[in-house]
Scaffold this active site. Sequence first.
Site, mmCIF file in Angstrom:
data_model
loop_
_atom_site.group_PDB
_atom_site.id
_atom_site.type_symbol
_atom_site.label_atom_id
_atom_site.label_comp_id
_atom_site.label_asym_id
_atom_site.label_seq_id
_atom_site.Cartn_x
_atom_site.Cartn_y
_atom_site.Cartn_z
ATOM 1 N N SER A 49 0.850 -1.190 0.000
ATOM 2 C CA SER A 49 0.000 0.000 0.000
ATOM 3 C C SER A 49 0.887 1.242 0.000
ATOM 4 O O SER A 49 2.059 1.172 -0.409
ATOM 5 C CB SER A 49 -0.933 -0.025 1.218
ATOM 6 O OG SER A 49 -1.931 0.968 1.110
ATOM 7 N N ASN A 50 0.371 2.357 0.431
ATOM 8 C CA ASN A 50 1.147 3.602 0.511
ATOM 9 C C ASN A 50 0.569 4.453 1.633
ATOM 10 O O ASN A 50 -0.411 4.071 2.274
ATOM 11 C CB ASN A 50 1.113 4.345 -0.838
ATOM 12 C CG ASN A 50 -0.301 4.642 -1.274
ATOM 13 O OD1 ASN A 50 -0.998 5.431 -0.650
ATOM 14 N ND2 ASN A 50 -0.751 3.987 -2.327
ATOM 15 N N GLY A 51 1.193 5.607 1.866
ATOM 16 C CA GLY A 51 0.870 6.413 3.043
ATOM 17 C C GLY A 51 -0.250 7.415 2.858
ATOM 18 O O GLY A 51 -0.409 8.320 3.685
ATOM 19 N N ALA A 88 -4.683 7.273 -4.235
ATOM 20 C CA ALA A 88 -3.300 6.838 -4.478
ATOM 21 C C ALA A 88 -3.368 5.323 -4.672
ATOM 22 O O ALA A 88 -3.239 4.553 -3.717
ATOM 23 C CB ALA A 88 -2.422 7.215 -3.294
#
Length: 218
Positions: free
Chosen positions: A25-27, A92
């Site tokens: 995943s991402n932030g 995102a």
Amino acid sequence: MKPPFRCLLTAGPTREHLDPVRFLSNGSSGRMGYALAAAAAARGWQIDLVSGPVALAAPAGATLHRVCSAAEMLAACEPLFPACDLFIAVAAVADYRPKESSAQKEKKRGGPVTLELVPTVDVLRTLAAARQPHQTIVGFAAETHDIEARARGKLADKRLDWIVANDVSQPGLGMNAEANAVLVLGAGGARHAFGPAPKAAVAAFILDQIAPGRGRPA
Ligand code: CTP
């Protein structure tokens, strides 16, 4: 009576699971997408917000659709897209997923492990390719360098009307931050800079550029 102006948004990160407890995943916090959904709902528009996993409450007046992966995000958007007047892709989306994923928790192995990744579906590109003439399509571009040139490249490549470029190289701005500074670029050559400012103010600015005359609240 005139039908309400309909806006579909994606927001937050997506997750691509390796097994039931691990994922790529991402932030992204989802704050920019949720701020846009709240600002759009405050203008009296009908809002569908398709969101990856975030720790935010549904914005007042928006219908929230919770998803996890890129494929689920596209599947949730597809039935909503034909009726929308404006589509804003803020999510995102994780660009890759593991080629193999396991329904059971993987055991730790001794030594290094190599993951094979395959591309996920591009939600924005897929929907923009199915657009109707009355629809406005807006993307976001999170960049660390060559911001304007890279964002203009995505604007043309994905056949968008607008792209909102943000610099994610500066701590405290953009991804997973309270504030943002944006460059709103139009397919016709328009260029509007705004911020740094709280995401609610950035959201109002973006809507003023991409949907002028569509009812800004007093
Ligand atoms: N996007 C999407 N689905 C993907 C990847 C991106 O819908 N699988 C959308 C994002 O929501 C955003 C825009 O495409 O509106 C651009 O996303 P970004 O991550 O900046 O660009 P990418 O096309 O993924 O290119 P790169 O990561 O190489 O910069």
